[in-house]
Design a protein around this motif. Sequence first.
Motif, PDB file in Angstrom:
ATOM      1  N   ARG A 267      39.552  66.521  40.731  1.00 41.59           N
ATOM      2  CA  ARG A 267      38.731  67.615  40.201  1.00 41.59           C
ATOM      3  C   ARG A 267      37.980  67.223  38.938  1.00 41.59           C
ATOM      4  O   ARG A 267      37.512  68.083  38.184  1.00 41.59           O
ATOM      5  CB  ARG A 267      39.595  68.844  39.947  1.00 41.59           C
ATOM      6  N   ALA A 268      37.846  65.920  38.685  1.00 38.67           N
ATOM      7  CA  ALA A 268      37.066  65.473  37.533  1.00 38.67           C
ATOM      8  C   ALA A 268      35.607  65.894  37.699  1.00 38.67           C
ATOM      9  O   ALA A 268      35.084  65.951  38.816  1.00 38.67           O
ATOM     10  CB  ALA A 268      37.168  63.958  37.385  1.00 38.67           C
ATOM     11  N   ARG A 269      34.956  66.199  36.585  1.00 44.09           N
ATOM     12  CA  ARG A 269      33.563  66.648  36.592  1.00 44.09           C
ATOM     13  C   ARG A 269      32.722  65.771  35.684  1.00 44.09           C
ATOM     14  O   ARG A 269      33.176  65.340  34.608  1.00 44.09           O
ATOM     15  CB  ARG A 269      33.469  68.107  36.127  1.00 44.09           C
TER      16      ARG A 269
ATOM     17  N   CYS B 133      43.365  70.353  35.508  1.00 46.86           N
ATOM     18  CA  CYS B 133      44.132  69.736  36.591  1.00 46.86           C
ATOM     19  C   CYS B 133      44.466  68.288  36.249  1.00 46.86           C
ATOM     20  O   CYS B 133      43.572  67.437  36.160  1.00 46.86           O
ATOM     21  CB  CYS B 133      43.335  69.802  37.897  1.00 46.86           C
ATOM     22  N   VAL B 134      45.751  67.984  36.074  1.00 50.42           N
ATOM     23  CA  VAL B 134      46.147  66.622  35.708  1.00 50.42           C
ATOM     24  C   VAL B 134      46.193  65.702  36.913  1.00 50.42           C
ATOM     25  O   VAL B 134      46.279  64.482  36.779  1.00 50.42           O
ATOM     26  CB  VAL B 134      47.510  66.609  34.994  1.00 50.42           C
ATOM     27  N   GLY B 135      46.151  66.262  38.107  1.00 52.57           N
ATOM     28  CA  GLY B 135      46.138  65.422  39.301  1.00 52.57           C
ATOM     29  C   GLY B 135      47.460  64.725  39.525  1.00 52.57           C
ATOM     30  O   GLY B 135      48.533  65.313  39.357  1.00 52.57           O
TER      31      GLY B 135
ATOM     32  N   THR C  19      35.053  64.844  32.508  1.00 51.40           N
ATOM     33  CA  THR C  19      36.125  65.762  32.129  1.00 51.40           C
ATOM     34  C   THR C  19      37.151  65.820  33.245  1.00 51.40           C
ATOM     35  O   THR C  19      36.805  65.943  34.420  1.00 51.40           O
ATOM     36  CB  THR C  19      35.569  67.174  31.884  1.00 51.40           C
ATOM     37  N   GLY C  20      38.428  65.743  32.881  1.00 51.50           N
ATOM     38  CA  GLY C  20      39.488  65.835  33.877  1.00 51.50           C
ATOM     39  C   GLY C  20      40.822  65.533  33.250  1.00 51.50           C
ATOM     40  O   GLY C  20      40.915  64.939  32.164  1.00 51.50           O
TER      41      GLY C  20
ATOM     42  N   ARG D  38      37.743  72.815  44.793  1.00 55.56           N
ATOM     43  CA  ARG D  38      37.917  73.100  43.370  1.00 55.56           C
ATOM     44  C   ARG D  38      39.158  73.964  43.152  1.00 55.56           C
ATOM     45  O   ARG D  38      39.127  75.001  42.485  1.00 55.56           O
ATOM     46  CB  ARG D  38      36.665  73.764  42.790  1.00 55.56           C
ATOM     47  N   ALA D  39      40.258  73.515  43.736  1.00 53.10           N
ATOM     48  CA  ALA D  39      41.535  74.223  43.637  1.00 53.10           C
ATOM     49  C   ALA D  39      42.654  73.199  43.749  1.00 53.10           C
ATOM     50  O   ALA D  39      42.456  72.087  44.259  1.00 53.10           O
ATOM     51  CB  ALA D  39      41.656  75.278  44.736  1.00 53.10           C
TER      52      ALA D  39
END
Length: 398
Positions: free
Chosen positions: A320-322, A292-294, A337-338, A125-126
Amino acid sequence: MTSVSIAERLGQEKFLAQTYNRDFLHVPGAFADPGGLVSFNVLSDLIARHRLEPPRLRLTVDGETLPQHRYAVPVITRRNTRWDRVHPDELHQRLAKGASLVIDQIDHLHEPVGDLAASLEGWLRAGVQVNAYASWTSTEGFGVHWDDHDVIVVQIEGAKRWRIFGPTRSLPLHRDVVEPEPPPAEPVAELVLTAGDVLYLPRGWWHAVTADQGVHSLHLTCGISPPHTGARLVGWLADELLASDIFRTDLPIHAGPEAQAAFLSALRKEVIGALDDSGLLERYAAARDAECVGRLRPSLPYVQGVPADPELMVRLTTGRARLDIVMAEGETVTRLTGAGQQVDAAPAAGPILHRLLNVGWHRLGDLADTAGVSVADTAALVAELVGAQIATVRSEGR
């Protein structure tokens, strides 16, 4: 190979509870085929096919970056623009004489490394940035130094000798108030990483790295940044607290002592109340995940929507999508969400979204089968995700 595999080798929950941010960890022989991530052939192709300017591509010796003209030649295009093309023979000479080759953010250039980074991001998660380091001699490319972020190193080919000296300041930061003291003369550990080894090193730990026995070496360094610190929590919380009148009120710097004391007391009460929230850290982490746009990717040629083609391939753009079940306008919805966005879907879409959380490409038809819905309905959902930049699509084999 994925970072889920690395998580297993590092100890997963035990690593997070006992080692992460605390101590170094060396796992010999963690992977049998690290070359599945990257290779010297890949590096050669990236250099040949991309205009990689410093600092994206650079050569270093003893911590100093070589000027680009030492290994590249200027090119003037027909449109009268200038760029510097790497000259292979000059590059070889610099590397043979002791320079180290660095490619920053190779996770944005080579998909297997991007998958590694995305999986690590989902686990830790970073944010994760992966750099590739290659060397051919025992010359130290960076000297004895420390990093302002934790690192996970995967040795791909050859061998690297690591001298680890430990920290002289606890958890230093890029923007800090005190510089760490110089490292001790003798290392606390001296390791040789060979192909397949993994090393974790917390930020602030002094270290020096050289190719072992002069053999060419290639490794990846996964930098975990920025760290989740108390300072970052307080900074985020300050914005959250703007909902309270007291945090939008001008400071009573012209008032008397009693008025100033009353103001600070009211301010203190609000801050303590916020810090007493048992869900605060999870809300903070969820907010950071959402930002975080990834690794954003267009979905050409599908600029007018996603066709109901079961062979189409789909993946999320961020690790990091949730996924949450929430109430929205009186109805239960599944919320993904992400990448700074959120998409609400019917509960029936939950299996599709849950499968997409697994890093990598997924066949549209398989996603539809997972939820027992039509390919057309799955394509409509994916189109919404693509529009929100949370997902991307491609045609398999075309």
